[in-house]
Design a protein around this motif. Structure first.
Motif, PDB file in Angstrom:
ATOM      1  N   ALA A 187       0.831  -1.209   0.000  1.00  0.00           N
ATOM      2  CA  ALA A 187       0.000   0.000   0.000  1.00  0.00           C
ATOM      3  C   ALA A 187       0.865   1.258   0.000  1.00  0.00           C
ATOM      4  O   ALA A 187       0.549   2.243  -0.685  1.00  0.00           O
ATOM      5  N   HIS A 188       1.951   1.222   0.741  1.00  0.00           N
ATOM      6  CA  HIS A 188       2.845   2.382   0.782  1.00  0.00           C
ATOM      7  C   HIS A 188       3.429   2.653  -0.594  1.00  0.00           C
ATOM      8  O   HIS A 188       3.565   3.814  -1.017  1.00  0.00           O
ATOM      9  N   THR A 189       3.760   1.580  -1.331  1.00  0.00           N
ATOM     10  CA  THR A 189       4.278   1.730  -2.694  1.00  0.00           C
ATOM     11  C   THR A 189       3.241   2.382  -3.593  1.00  0.00           C
ATOM     12  O   THR A 189       3.540   3.306  -4.361  1.00  0.00           O
ATOM     13  N   VAL A 190       1.999   1.930  -3.496  1.00  0.00           N
ATOM     14  CA  VAL A 190       0.943   2.481  -4.349  1.00  0.00           C
ATOM     15  C   VAL A 190       0.700   3.959  -4.033  1.00  0.00           C
ATOM     16  O   VAL A 190       0.691   4.814  -4.928  1.00  0.00           O
ATOM     17  N   VAL A 191       0.519   4.263  -2.759  1.00  0.00           N
ATOM     18  CA  VAL A 191       0.134   5.621  -2.364  1.00  0.00           C
ATOM     19  C   VAL A 191       1.250   6.624  -2.620  1.00  0.00           C
ATOM     20  O   VAL A 191       0.992   7.770  -3.013  1.00  0.00           O
ATOM     21  N   THR A 192       2.506   6.219  -2.424  1.00  0.00           N
ATOM     22  CA  THR A 192       3.616   7.171  -2.551  1.00  0.00           C
ATOM     23  C   THR A 192       4.212   7.234  -3.944  1.00  0.00           C
ATOM     24  O   THR A 192       4.688   8.289  -4.370  1.00  0.00           O
ATOM     25  N   ARG A 193       4.169   6.126  -4.687  1.00  0.00           N
ATOM     26  CA  ARG A 193       4.826   6.103  -6.000  1.00  0.00           C
ATOM     27  C   ARG A 193       3.829   6.045  -7.154  1.00  0.00           C
ATOM     28  O   ARG A 193       4.202   6.287  -8.302  1.00  0.00           O
ATOM     29  N   PHE A 194       2.581   5.708  -6.858  1.00  0.00           N
ATOM     30  CA  PHE A 194       1.544   5.616  -7.898  1.00  0.00           C
ATOM     31  C   PHE A 194       0.286   6.325  -7.391  1.00  0.00           C
ATOM     32  O   PHE A 194      -0.797   5.736  -7.338  1.00  0.00           O
ATOM     33  N   ALA A 195       0.457   7.590  -7.034  1.00  0.00           N
ATOM     34  CA  ALA A 195      -0.640   8.347  -6.427  1.00  0.00           C
ATOM     35  C   ALA A 195      -1.843   8.466  -7.357  1.00  0.00           C
ATOM     36  O   ALA A 195      -3.000   8.385  -6.923  1.00  0.00           O
ATOM     37  N   ALA A 196      -1.597   8.653  -8.660  1.00  0.00           N
ATOM     38  CA  ALA A 196      -2.713   8.792  -9.608  1.00  0.00           C
ATOM     39  C   ALA A 196      -3.515   7.494  -9.689  1.00  0.00           C
ATOM     40  O   ALA A 196      -4.747   7.512  -9.811  1.00  0.00           O
ATOM     41  N   THR A 197      -2.832   6.366  -9.603  1.00  0.00           N
ATOM     42  CA  THR A 197      -3.517   5.075  -9.631  1.00  0.00           C
ATOM     43  C   THR A 197      -4.359   4.899  -8.379  1.00  0.00           C
ATOM     44  O   THR A 197      -5.503   4.425  -8.443  1.00  0.00           O
ATOM     45  N   TRP A 198      -3.801   5.290  -7.223  1.00  0.00           N
ATOM     46  CA  TRP A 198      -4.571   5.189  -5.982  1.00  0.00           C
ATOM     47  C   TRP A 198      -5.809   6.087  -6.050  1.00  0.00           C
ATOM     48  O   TRP A 198      -6.896   5.689  -5.607  1.00  0.00           O
ATOM     49  N   GLU A 199      -5.673   7.282  -6.587  1.00  0.00           N
ATOM     50  CA  GLU A 199      -6.813   8.189  -6.709  1.00  0.00           C
ATOM     51  C   GLU A 199      -7.887   7.614  -7.636  1.00  0.00           C
ATOM     52  O   GLU A 199      -9.087   7.752  -7.383  1.00  0.00           O
ATOM     53  N   GLU A 211       2.826  -3.703 -10.671  1.00  0.00           N
ATOM     54  CA  GLU A 211       3.737  -4.802 -11.005  1.00  0.00           C
ATOM     55  C   GLU A 211       4.713  -4.405 -12.099  1.00  0.00           C
ATOM     56  O   GLU A 211       5.911  -4.711 -12.030  1.00  0.00           O
ATOM     57  N   HIS A 212       4.208  -3.725 -13.114  1.00  0.00           N
ATOM     58  CA  HIS A 212       5.077  -3.341 -14.229  1.00  0.00           C
ATOM     59  C   HIS A 212       5.723  -1.981 -14.002  1.00  0.00           C
ATOM     60  O   HIS A 212       6.872  -1.759 -14.406  1.00  0.00           O
ATOM     61  N   GLY A 213       5.013  -1.078 -13.344  1.00  0.00           N
ATOM     62  CA  GLY A 213       5.539   0.263 -13.160  1.00  0.00           C
ATOM     63  C   GLY A 213       6.714   0.347 -12.205  1.00  0.00           C
ATOM     64  O   GLY A 213       7.559   1.246 -12.325  1.00  0.00           O
ATOM     65  N   VAL A 214       6.816  -0.569 -11.221  1.00  0.00           N
ATOM     66  CA  VAL A 214       7.913  -0.512 -10.260  1.00  0.00           C
ATOM     67  C   VAL A 214       9.265  -0.754 -10.921  1.00  0.00           C
ATOM     68  O   VAL A 214      10.306  -0.454 -10.339  1.00  0.00           O
ATOM     69  N   LYS A 215       9.247  -1.281 -12.132  1.00  0.00           N
ATOM     70  CA  LYS A 215      10.502  -1.500 -12.845  1.00  0.00           C
ATOM     71  C   LYS A 215      11.120  -0.186 -13.310  1.00  0.00           C
ATOM     72  O   LYS A 215      12.301  -0.152 -13.676  1.00  0.00           O
ATOM     73  N   LEU A 216      10.326   0.874 -13.319  1.00  0.00           N
ATOM     74  CA  LEU A 216      10.791   2.178 -13.791  1.00  0.00           C
ATOM     75  C   LEU A 216      11.243   3.004 -12.600  1.00  0.00           C
ATOM     76  O   LEU A 216      10.440   3.397 -11.753  1.00  0.00           O
ATOM     77  N   THR A 217      12.536   3.293 -12.531  1.00  0.00           N
ATOM     78  CA  THR A 217      13.080   4.022 -11.388  1.00  0.00           C
ATOM     79  C   THR A 217      13.032   5.532 -11.569  1.00  0.00           C
ATOM     80  O   THR A 217      13.061   6.267 -10.591  1.00  0.00           O
ATOM     81  N   ASP A 218      12.980   6.011 -12.805  1.00  0.00           N
ATOM     82  CA  ASP A 218      12.919   7.449 -13.049  1.00  0.00           C
ATOM     83  C   ASP A 218      11.488   7.937 -12.795  1.00  0.00           C
ATOM     84  O   ASP A 218      10.544   7.477 -13.446  1.00  0.00           O
ATOM     85  N   PRO A 219      11.302   8.871 -11.862  1.00  0.00           N
ATOM     86  CA  PRO A 219       9.935   9.315 -11.513  1.00  0.00           C
ATOM     87  C   PRO A 219       9.167   9.897 -12.694  1.00  0.00           C
ATOM     88  O   PRO A 219       7.956   9.675 -12.820  1.00  0.00           O
ATOM     89  N   ASP A 220       9.836  10.648 -13.569  1.00  0.00           N
ATOM     90  CA  ASP A 220       9.145  11.252 -14.710  1.00  0.00           C
ATOM     91  C   ASP A 220       8.686  10.183 -15.702  1.00  0.00           C
ATOM     92  O   ASP A 220       7.555  10.232 -16.217  1.00  0.00           O
ATOM     93  N   ILE A 221       9.566   9.230 -15.968  1.00  0.00           N
ATOM     94  CA  ILE A 221       9.195   8.133 -16.884  1.00  0.00           C
ATOM     95  C   ILE A 221       8.058   7.316 -16.277  1.00  0.00           C
ATOM     96  O   ILE A 221       7.107   6.935 -16.965  1.00  0.00           O
TER      97      ILE A 221
END
Length: 437
Positions: free
Chosen positions: A94-106, A123-133
């Motif tokens: 949940a912390h990963t979703v809320v902090t790194r995928f805020a739009a998805t959580w919303e 699952e697929h997005g965590v592979k991307l380390t660059d926040p903008d990408i």
């Protein structure tokens, strides 16, 4: 009022009930998604509190550095009557979703996507380390999630990640191969799980092989009347497990022919299951490093794709629209019907919205009934699993074919759903002459 409906009958009152039920169900699903988002927010805050407490502990104070997280998880789990280990895992997720995928959580909180969609995106997005990408990926992923199911979204996102990754697939796959292995994990009631992580093609090949053998075993267990013999009433999953156990312990791959364990290439040479591999033409020629794809599943490395290309009995060339990725034409260098080849490539799975039943286990159905003048043409044909073939033929659901392989389904309640063929790159698909479809 008594109303009798024949097969495929259409009663306005029944249609109105179906439409109302569909709307009510959709609203309930959105409520569930919003509730999941609220729970996720609480778990994310708990994770943040636990991390803060861990950081406040001197590094030499305890060997069990995660005790604050364990304590919080135990508190939450006890109050909700849930296992604390599961709660602790959910806190981290949940912390990963809320902090790194805020739009998805919303989007989840608004009921626009389900938890299944969220899992696929993360699952697929965590592979991307660059926040903008990652943010750009997330925006595109949410657009796609609005019109498809989680099961279909996953393969699309696997391709999307490859398009935006800063490193090549070949580089990442080579590093990932170093993590292959087999693990044992004990579970309750004297049971144990055997976990295998390896390259996609041989692992899917193993599953396809044991599934094929399991189907033969179950078919042999039926009498001529179709009743299950009392001597073998196992489920498909149970037989798969038994087959794999026998193979591993007796060194037997084929129970009839007694063939060996492979040729040193992870069993690639023994894979003859119904598996489509799409290989970019320039990559096959060595001009680019674009990854191949196990169709509908996951990207695969080019070395494996080239090995399969060498051993395949025949190939089909698939020409795709450069903008939409839709199939434009199929030509080949070996036999079988053009139309069958075209449909096999265009429809990798059942064409009812959300269904992922593989094409080789589907019927080829006329949208407009052949007996009523429907043509045997790709603009009037589609792969439908037996369940959805029956829905189309025996209920008031209606189907309309549009250009480009697009199929419009209209429910008894009058709601339309569009199913679009998944995009493909210019690639090659192995000949599968033994497949019924």
């Amino acid at each position: 009022m008594n109303t009798t409906l024949g097969c495929g009958g259409n009663d306005p009152e029944v249609d109105a009930v179906a439409a109302a039920l569909a709307a009510e169900y959709a609203a309930a699903v959105a409520d569930v998604a919003a509730a999941e988002a609220r729970a996720m927010a609480v778990l994310a805050r708990a994770q943040a509190v636990g991390v803060e407490r861990i950081e406040a502990i001197p590094r030499t104070a305890s060997r069990e550095a995660d005790l604050p997280l364990r304590a919080l998880a135990a508190e939450l789990g006890a109050h909700a009557r849930q296992p604390d280990r599961s709660v602790q895992r959910r806190m981290d997720d949940a912390h990963t979703v809320v902090t790194r995928f805020a739009a998805t959580w919303e989007a989840l909180a608004a009921g626009r996507v389900s938890v299944g969609h969220v899992r696929a995106i993360v699952e697929h997005g965590v592979k991307l380390t660059d926040p903008d990408i990652r943010a750009a990926f997330e925006g595109e992923a949410l657009e796609r999630a609005a019109s498809t199911t989680p099961g279909r979204l996953g393969p699309q996102l696997a391709r999307l990640v490859e398009q935006v990754q800063p490193t090549t697939f070949a580089q990442r796959h080579q590093a990932a191969r170093e993590g292959r292995g087999v693990w044992v994990r004990d579970v309750a009631d004297g049971m144990t799980e055997l976990l295998l992580r390896g390259p996609a093609v041989p692992v899917h090949g193993i599953h396809a092989l044991i599934s094929q053998i399991a189907r033969e075993v179950l078919n042999d267990g039926h009498t001529n009347t179709g009743a299950m013999d009392a001597a073998d009433s196992r489920t498909m999953d149970q037989v798969r497990a038994d087959v794999l156990t026998e193979i591993a312990l007796t060194h037997r791959i084929d129970v009839e022919s007694g063939e060996g364990l492979g040729d040193g290439h992870g069993g690639l040479a023994s894979i003859r299951a119904t598996v489509n591999v799409t290989v970019p033409a320039l990559a096959l020629a060595g001009v680019t490093d674009d990854p191949a794809e196990l169709v509908g599943r996951t990207p695969i490395d080019l070395d494996t794709a080239r090995l399969l290309a060498v051993t395949a009995p025949g190939w089909e060339r698939v020409l795709a629209d450069p903008i939409t990725g839709g199939v434009l034409a199929v030509d080949r260098y070996t036999r079988t019907a053009d139309l069958t080849r075209h449909l096999r490539v265009r429809d990798p799975h059942c064409r009812f919205p959300g269904c992922r039943m593989p094409t080789h286990r589907c019927d080829i159905d006329h949208g407009h009934d052949y007996a009523l003048g429907g043509q045997t043409h790709h603009r009037n044909l589609a792969a439908l699993c037996r369940r959805h073939h029956t829905v189309k033929g025996e209920t008031p659901w209606r189907v309309r074919h549009h250009p480009g392989g697009v199929i419009e389904w209209t429910s008894p309640g009058g709601v339309s759903y569009t199913d679009t063929p998944p995009p493909v790159t210019v690639g090659f698909v192995p000949d599968l002459d033994d497949v019924p479809f």
